[in-house]
Motif scaffolding. Structure first.
Motif, PDB file in Angstrom:
ATOM      1  N   PHE B 205     -10.837 -30.298  39.176  1.00 27.00           N
ATOM      2  CA  PHE B 205     -11.277 -31.033  40.364  1.00 27.00           C
ATOM      3  C   PHE B 205     -12.780 -31.293  40.289  1.00 27.00           C
ATOM      4  CE2 PHE B 205      -7.596 -28.924  42.769  1.00 27.00           C
ATOM      5  CZ  PHE B 205      -6.797 -30.051  42.685  1.00 27.00           C
ATOM      6  N   LEU B 206     -13.500 -30.246  39.878  1.00 22.47           N
ATOM      7  CA  LEU B 206     -14.952 -30.376  39.720  1.00 22.47           C
ATOM      8  C   LEU B 206     -15.276 -31.513  38.754  1.00 22.47           C
ATOM      9  CD1 LEU B 206     -17.936 -29.329  39.724  1.00 22.47           C
ATOM     10  CD2 LEU B 206     -17.224 -27.584  38.100  1.00 22.47           C
ATOM     11  N   GLN B 207     -14.511 -31.565  37.650  1.00 19.52           N
ATOM     12  CA  GLN B 207     -14.763 -32.603  36.647  1.00 19.52           C
ATOM     13  C   GLN B 207     -14.355 -33.985  37.152  1.00 19.52           C
ATOM     14  OE1 GLN B 207     -12.576 -30.203  34.149  1.00 19.52           O
ATOM     15  NE2 GLN B 207     -14.349 -29.057  33.413  1.00 19.52           N
ATOM     16  N   ALA B 208     -13.310 -34.034  37.977  1.00 20.29           N
ATOM     17  CA  ALA B 208     -12.897 -35.325  38.531  1.00 20.29           C
ATOM     18  C   ALA B 208     -13.919 -35.846  39.545  1.00 20.29           C
ATOM     19  CB  ALA B 208     -11.528 -35.197  39.184  1.00 20.29           C
ATOM     20  N   PHE B 209     -14.741 -34.950  40.066  1.00 22.19           N
ATOM     21  CA  PHE B 209     -15.832 -35.365  40.948  1.00 22.19           C
ATOM     22  C   PHE B 209     -17.052 -35.801  40.136  1.00 22.19           C
ATOM     23  CE2 PHE B 209     -15.680 -34.884  45.578  1.00 22.19           C
ATOM     24  CZ  PHE B 209     -14.378 -34.434  45.752  1.00 22.19           C
ATOM     25  N   GLY B 210     -16.967 -35.650  38.820  1.00 20.69           N
ATOM     26  CA  GLY B 210     -18.088 -36.043  37.966  1.00 20.69           C
ATOM     27  C   GLY B 210     -18.987 -34.882  37.579  1.00 20.69           C
ATOM     28  N   GLY B 211     -18.666 -33.700  38.049  1.00 22.45           N
ATOM     29  CA  GLY B 211     -19.473 -32.532  37.695  1.00 22.45           C
ATOM     30  C   GLY B 211     -18.856 -31.790  36.518  1.00 22.45           C
ATOM     31  N   ASP B 212     -19.393 -30.625  36.225  1.00 20.40           N
ATOM     32  CA  ASP B 212     -18.812 -29.797  35.173  1.00 20.40           C
ATOM     33  C   ASP B 212     -19.331 -28.366  35.346  1.00 20.40           C
ATOM     34  OD1 ASP B 212     -17.342 -29.011  33.011  1.00 20.40           O
ATOM     35  OD2 ASP B 212     -18.143 -30.520  31.649  1.00 20.40           O
ATOM     36  N   LEU B 213     -18.784 -27.467  34.524  1.00 19.48           N
ATOM     37  CA  LEU B 213     -19.209 -26.075  34.611  1.00 19.48           C
ATOM     38  C   LEU B 213     -20.582 -25.892  33.982  1.00 19.48           C
ATOM     39  CD1 LEU B 213     -15.831 -24.481  33.545  1.00 19.48           C
ATOM     40  CD2 LEU B 213     -16.838 -24.351  35.813  1.00 19.48           C
ATOM     41  N   ILE B 214     -20.835 -26.704  32.956  1.00 19.24           N
ATOM     42  CA  ILE B 214     -22.066 -26.567  32.198  1.00 19.24           C
ATOM     43  C   ILE B 214     -22.300 -27.897  31.482  1.00 19.24           C
ATOM     44  CG2 ILE B 214     -20.858 -25.653  30.151  1.00 19.24           C
ATOM     45  CD1 ILE B 214     -23.256 -23.738  29.829  1.00 19.24           C
ATOM     46  N   ASN B 215     -23.538 -28.236  31.238  1.00 19.95           N
ATOM     47  CA  ASN B 215     -23.824 -29.437  30.454  1.00 19.95           C
ATOM     48  C   ASN B 215     -23.400 -29.175  29.013  1.00 19.95           C
ATOM     49  OD1 ASN B 215     -25.088 -31.337  28.743  1.00 19.95           O
ATOM     50  ND2 ASN B 215     -26.591 -31.796  30.339  1.00 19.95           N
ATOM     51  N   ARG B 216     -22.393 -29.917  28.558  1.00 19.44           N
ATOM     52  CA  ARG B 216     -21.799 -29.581  27.257  1.00 19.44           C
ATOM     53  C   ARG B 216     -22.732 -29.893  26.092  1.00 19.44           C
ATOM     54  NH1 ARG B 216     -15.736 -28.384  28.163  1.00 19.44           N
ATOM     55  NH2 ARG B 216     -15.803 -28.477  30.410  1.00 19.44           N
ATOM     56  N   GLU B 217     -23.733 -30.740  26.324  1.00 22.58           N
ATOM     57  CA  GLU B 217     -24.655 -31.062  25.241  1.00 22.58           C
ATOM     58  C   GLU B 217     -25.747 -29.994  25.131  1.00 22.58           C
ATOM     59  OE1 GLU B 217     -24.320 -35.335  25.535  1.00 22.58           O
ATOM     60  OE2 GLU B 217     -22.735 -34.234  24.504  1.00 22.58           O
ATOM     61  N   THR B 218     -26.426 -29.764  26.252  1.00 23.70           N
ATOM     62  CA  THR B 218     -27.564 -28.851  26.211  1.00 23.70           C
ATOM     63  C   THR B 218     -27.152 -27.401  26.435  1.00 23.70           C
ATOM     64  OG1 THR B 218     -27.903 -29.150  28.561  1.00 23.70           O
ATOM     65  CG2 THR B 218     -29.118 -30.619  27.112  1.00 23.70           C
ATOM     66  N   MET B 219     -25.906 -27.176  26.905  1.00 25.96           N
ATOM     67  CA  MET B 219     -25.426 -25.841  27.240  1.00 25.96           C
ATOM     68  C   MET B 219     -26.328 -25.153  28.269  1.00 25.96           C
ATOM     69  SD  MET B 219     -22.519 -24.992  26.108  1.00 25.96           S
ATOM     70  CE  MET B 219     -21.316 -25.943  25.179  1.00 25.96           C
ATOM     71  N   VAL B 220     -26.706 -25.936  29.271  1.00 29.48           N
ATOM     72  CA  VAL B 220     -27.470 -25.395  30.393  1.00 29.48           C
ATOM     73  C   VAL B 220     -26.644 -25.642  31.649  1.00 29.48           C
ATOM     74  CG1 VAL B 220     -29.566 -25.652  31.763  1.00 29.48           C
ATOM     75  CG2 VAL B 220     -29.691 -25.782  29.275  1.00 29.48           C
ATOM     76  N   ALA B 221     -26.552 -24.656  32.509  1.00 28.93           N
ATOM     77  CA  ALA B 221     -25.737 -24.812  33.719  1.00 28.93           C
ATOM     78  C   ALA B 221     -26.533 -25.442  34.856  1.00 28.93           C
ATOM     79  CB  ALA B 221     -25.191 -23.455  34.152  1.00 28.93           C
ATOM     80  N   GLU B 222     -27.813 -25.101  34.931  1.00 30.42           N
ATOM     81  CA  GLU B 222     -28.677 -25.612  35.989  1.00 30.42           C
ATOM     82  C   GLU B 222     -28.634 -27.134  36.018  1.00 30.42           C
ATOM     83  OE1 GLU B 222     -30.596 -24.015  38.333  1.00 30.42           O
ATOM     84  OE2 GLU B 222     -31.179 -25.998  39.062  1.00 30.42           O
ATOM     85  N   GLY B 223     -28.374 -27.705  37.189  1.00 31.72           N
ATOM     86  CA  GLY B 223     -28.310 -29.155  37.295  1.00 31.72           C
ATOM     87  C   GLY B 223     -26.914 -29.712  37.079  1.00 31.72           C
ATOM     88  N   THR B 224     -26.003 -28.901  36.546  1.00 30.90           N
ATOM     89  CA  THR B 224     -24.636 -29.379  36.341  1.00 30.90           C
ATOM     90  C   THR B 224     -23.674 -28.672  37.293  1.00 30.90           C
ATOM     91  OG1 THR B 224     -25.097 -29.877  34.039  1.00 30.90           O
ATOM     92  CG2 THR B 224     -22.795 -29.700  34.647  1.00 30.90           C
ATOM     93  N   ILE B 225     -23.579 -27.362  37.164  1.00 29.17           N
ATOM     94  CA  ILE B 225     -22.650 -26.630  38.042  1.00 29.17           C
ATOM     95  C   ILE B 225     -23.176 -26.626  39.485  1.00 29.17           C
ATOM     96  CG2 ILE B 225     -23.580 -24.281  37.807  1.00 29.17           C
ATOM     97  CD1 ILE B 225     -20.708 -23.299  37.567  1.00 29.17           C
ATOM     98  N   ASN B 226     -24.469 -26.880  39.662  1.00 33.36           N
ATOM     99  CA  ASN B 226     -25.013 -26.982  41.021  1.00 33.36           C
ATOM    100  C   ASN B 226     -25.604 -28.375  41.284  1.00 33.36           C
ATOM    101  OD1 ASN B 226     -27.127 -26.661  39.281  1.00 33.36           O
ATOM    102  ND2 ASN B 226     -28.267 -25.221  40.546  1.00 33.36           N
ATOM    103  N   PRO B 228     -25.436 -32.576  42.245  1.00 34.26           N
ATOM    104  CA  PRO B 228     -24.911 -33.227  43.449  1.00 34.26           C
ATOM    105  C   PRO B 228     -23.394 -33.416  43.397  1.00 34.26           C
ATOM    106  CG  PRO B 228     -26.330 -34.722  42.161  1.00 34.26           C
ATOM    107  CD  PRO B 228     -26.506 -33.354  41.600  1.00 34.26           C
ATOM    108  N   GLU B 229     -22.849 -33.747  42.200  1.00 32.03           N
ATOM    109  CA  GLU B 229     -21.392 -33.937  42.104  1.00 32.03           C
ATOM    110  C   GLU B 229     -20.669 -32.621  42.370  1.00 32.03           C
ATOM    111  OE1 GLU B 229     -23.460 -34.658  39.595  1.00 32.03           O
ATOM    112  OE2 GLU B 229     -23.428 -36.845  39.358  1.00 32.03           O
ATOM    113  N   ALA B 230     -21.217 -31.539  41.799  1.00 34.02           N
ATOM    114  CA  ALA B 230     -20.593 -30.236  41.987  1.00 34.02           C
ATOM    115  C   ALA B 230     -20.654 -29.824  43.452  1.00 34.02           C
ATOM    116  CB  ALA B 230     -21.273 -29.187  41.111  1.00 34.02           C
ATOM    117  N   ASN B 231     -21.776 -30.130  44.110  1.00 34.33           N
ATOM    118  CA  ASN B 231     -21.888 -29.813  45.529  1.00 34.33           C
ATOM    119  C   ASN B 231     -20.881 -30.612  46.352  1.00 34.33           C
ATOM    120  OD1 ASN B 231     -24.053 -27.890  46.571  1.00 34.33           O
ATOM    121  ND2 ASN B 231     -25.082 -28.903  44.865  1.00 34.33           N
TER     122      ASN B 231
END
Lengths: 294, 422
Positions: B205-226, B228-231
């Motif tokens: 569901f998170l991914q269908a909103f355009g978010g993700d658990l972690i930025n798969r390229e940079t492997m940083v969670a900040e800005g992805t799991i939190n 705007p899409e994730a929110n």
């Protein structure tokens, strides 16, 4: 002490010392050593490295640890006095020469010998919004009680676990108090009877002072057990809702076995051990256990 | 002297001959003990394999599923792994990172590899090497109660392409909730407990909103799991519980089959349960198109790997090859209802082949499945996400929870010293 005596002592001591070393001392020393490393349950390609005090620095800034510790203290402050007084009360009750007192002695002890996991699962059902406890409260209040989702509301979850833990643990302390009570010579009470003391005076001036060592033991052991609060939390709430039942033991478990971070888990263990040790020593000093044998 | 020589030769010959007769290679195989039918199949496979005239016998060790991962971790730490090892998808990267697994590239022929579902390969690859191959994959979609859906005049999608839009989905949910028989329109299976299933079922569901658990390229969670899409996702998810569309504390596993819920977001393993109770009224509905038409579903399941410590890699591969044959895969998926891992096996399966009742799972896996992040930090990612979701469902502050999760994950990645691309 002659030579053969030494051999005998050595022979008898060896099994205990070996087991103690293997299962208590060695793991603790290892935990202490590992707490200065970044050891993982499954080590990474760079292996385990010495990282100095990093784990301890991390611990100071770890909100979840402090929250868990706060809950542990909260639990101890509420549970220890209630459980100890309740245990004493039950011990006095089943010590009376009443009908069925043997039956009740066994009965109160049953929860203690039942596995905590099983007890916790059953109580999860009891605490459910449609469970027995809510149904009962609704019934006796004639419908005024609306039903509470005990384990899923931040206000009720921890008290619910406390109540269940007291129920589960009280039988053990009762048994120790019972042993203490039966150690008090009946001649004291007979003398008091002759002097015309009433039941309260007998309790206050004979029973309580005579139970001092027992009480010290019960309070310290209950405190240590209360700090180790883990199984029922893991089964019933897993630290939730919203971290309201999070404890240090759960934190250690999660860090070491879910995140595989053995080094940090060890650092937590060491700090937690020291905290409990200080509290136990303090309690002992304050309660002033008398060592001499009567 | 001569006598001694004769004796030694005789002895030597005896040993050599005895050796050739007993030249059986024994390999140890560990697997998680799932449902009874699953166990039966693997036991039967091991037995038939051992009876084949190839000089290999299989010593099958089953370990309870609940503590499987922990037991394997302890064994790995003690250097005590078997020859063939069954692993849960998201844990593979961690073992590969640690060097406990042998790359399978030298064993797997190209045409065999091409036959596997892309999701199976995505799960099995870590840093360009294939480490694990599953005999089956999982499928996640909505199970719908047809009777209720018809009552509210909901359109039943045919496949992934014509799935419900976000508006349509929310609209149908609202109308379902108004039915008097329905206690909760949605069933999120929270009765499974706060564990891996939270990540498996809710991160799509998170991914269908355009978010993700972690930025798969940079492997940083900040800005992805939190981000705007994730929110947006988390606020929406929380509102499902606040508005009473889903039960934050379901009393058991039977709400859907008792007709108390109308749409259950859950995996393939409920197929038999749902069919037995509801018959043709239990229908499969693809993952809806959420923000910007994005769709996502879960993937990944148990897979076979070879610990690098094995002394019999050839024999171990023989066994893996045996159970990865299409005919053997079908035997397993018929027992557990999972999606066969190979295209050739799917064609043989009544349920999953084109037009089959569960073909939607295959279609989803081919088109919209998103793997859980393949990184050694996965245990932390999933545990942080689970905690955040649990708190959010119970009414916690959404952005605070997601920020906490981001902080936890990034801290751990730094602590573990995981470099980019690892």
């Amino acid at each position: 002490m002659n030579r053969s005596n030494k051999t005998v002592i050595g022979t008898f001591l060896t099994p205990a010392v070996v087991l103690l070393m293997a299962f208590m001392i060695l793991p603790f020393v290892m935990a202490f050593v590992l707490s200065f490393t970044n050891s993982r349950l499954i080590p990474g390609p760079r292996g385990t490295q010495y990282i100095g005090l990093t784990n301890y620095q991390k611990l100071v800034e770890d909100n979840m640890f402090w929250r868990g510790l706060k809950h542990n203290f909260y639990f101890v402050i509420i549970v220890v006095p209630i459980q100890t007084s309740l245990a004493l009360l039950l011990a006095i009750l089943v010590n009376q020469k009443l009908k069925f007192s043997k039956f009740f002695r066994t009965f109160y002890f049953i929860p203690t010998v039942t596995a905590m996991v099983a007890v916790a699962v059953v109580w999860s059902f009891l605490y459910h919004p449609n469970g027995l406890i809510n149904s009962f409260l609704t019934f006796i209040t004639g419908g005024v009680w609306g039903g509470v989702d005990f384990l899923n509301t931040t206000r009720w979850a921890f008290p619910a676990i406390m109540a269940m833990s007291i129920w589960q643990g009280v039988g053990f302390q009762m048994l120790i108090f019972l042993a203490g009570l039966q150690d008090i010579p009946s001649s004291y009470y007979e003398a008091a009877d002759i002097d015309g003391a009433n039941s309260w005076e007998k309790f206050k001036y004979i029973t309580l002072p005579q139970l001092k060592n027992t009480t010290t033991f019960v309070v310290i052991s209950t405190t240590i057990l209360a700090f180790r609060l883990f199984t029922q939390i893991l089964v019933m709430t897993n630290g939730g809702p919203q971290g309201s039942t999070y404890t240090v033991m759960l934190h250690i478990y999660k860090m070491a076995y879910q995140r595989l971070n053995i080094g940090y888990g060890s650092a937590l263990t060491v700090v937690f051990f020291i905290i409990i040790l200080i509290i136990s020593l303090l309690q002992r000093y304050l309660l002033g256990e008398q060592r001499e044998v009567a | 002297m001569k006598k001694l020589l004769t004796i030694s030769i005789v002895l030597l010959l005896t040993f050599v001959m005895a050796g050739s007769v007993v030249a059986q290679t024994e390999i140890e195989v560990w697997f998680h003990s799932g449902r009874g039918s699953e166990r039966e199949v693997i036991r039967d496979q091991a037995q038939r394999f051992s009876e084949m005239d190839n000089g290999i016998t299989v010593n099958l060790v089953k370990l309870p599923e609940g503590s499987y991962t922990q037991q394997v971790q302890s064994a790995a730490a003690a250097g005590d792994l078997p020859d063939v090892l069954d692993l849960d998808g998201p844990t593979i990267a961690n073992y590969a990172w640690s060097g406990f697994l042998k790359p399978l590239g030298e064993f797997v022929p190209e045409e065999m590899e091409e036959d596997f579902l892309p999701s199976i390969l995505e799960q099995g690859y870590y840093k360009g090497n294939l480490y694990a191959l599953g005999t089956f994959d999982s499928g996640l979609a909505f199970w719908g109660n047809k009777e209720y859906l018809e009552e509210v005049n909901a359109r039943i999608p045919e496949g992934v392409e014509d799935a419900w839009t976000f508006q349509e989905f929310m609209d149908i949910t609202k109308r379902l909730q108004e039915l008097s028989e329905v206690e909760y329109a949605l069933d999120m299976k929270l009765n499974y407990g706060v564990n891996e299933h939270y990540t498996y079922e809710f991160s799509p569901f998170l991914q269908a909103f355009g978010g993700d658990l972690i930025n798969r390229e940079t492997m940083v969670a900040e800005g992805t799991i939190n981000g705007p899409e994730a929110n947006a996702f988390a606020s929406w998810f929380q509102s499902l519980f606040e508005r009473g569309y889903a039960d934050p504390n379901p009393p058991g596993d039977t709400q859907f089959i008792e007709g108390k819920t109308a749409l259950a977001w859950v995996g393939h393993w409920t197929f038999n349960q749902h069919k037995n109770a509801l018959g043709d009224d239990a229908i499969l509905i693809p993952a809806p198109k959420f923000m910007g038409g994005k769709q996502a579903t879960g993937m990944g399941s148990w897979a076979w790997s070879m610990p690098s410590s094995t002394e019999h890699p050839e024999a171990a591969w023989e066994f893996m090859k045996f159970i990865l044959q299409p005919e053997e895969i079908i035997k397993m998926t018929n027992a557990n209802g999972a999606v066969p891992a190979r295209e050739s096996a799917i064609e043989m399966s009544e349920l999953y082949k084109e037009g089959g009742e569960l073909n939607l799972f295959v279609e989803q896996l081919q088109k919209i499945a998103v793997p859980r992040p393949v990184t050694p930090a996965y245990p932390t990612i999933t545990s942080a996400f689970q905690t955040a979701m649990d708190n959010i469902i119970n009414g916690a502050d959404v952005s605070q929870e997601l920020n906490d999760a981001a902080e936890t994950i990034d801290e751990e990645i730094e602590y573990m010293g995981i470099e980019q691309g690892e």
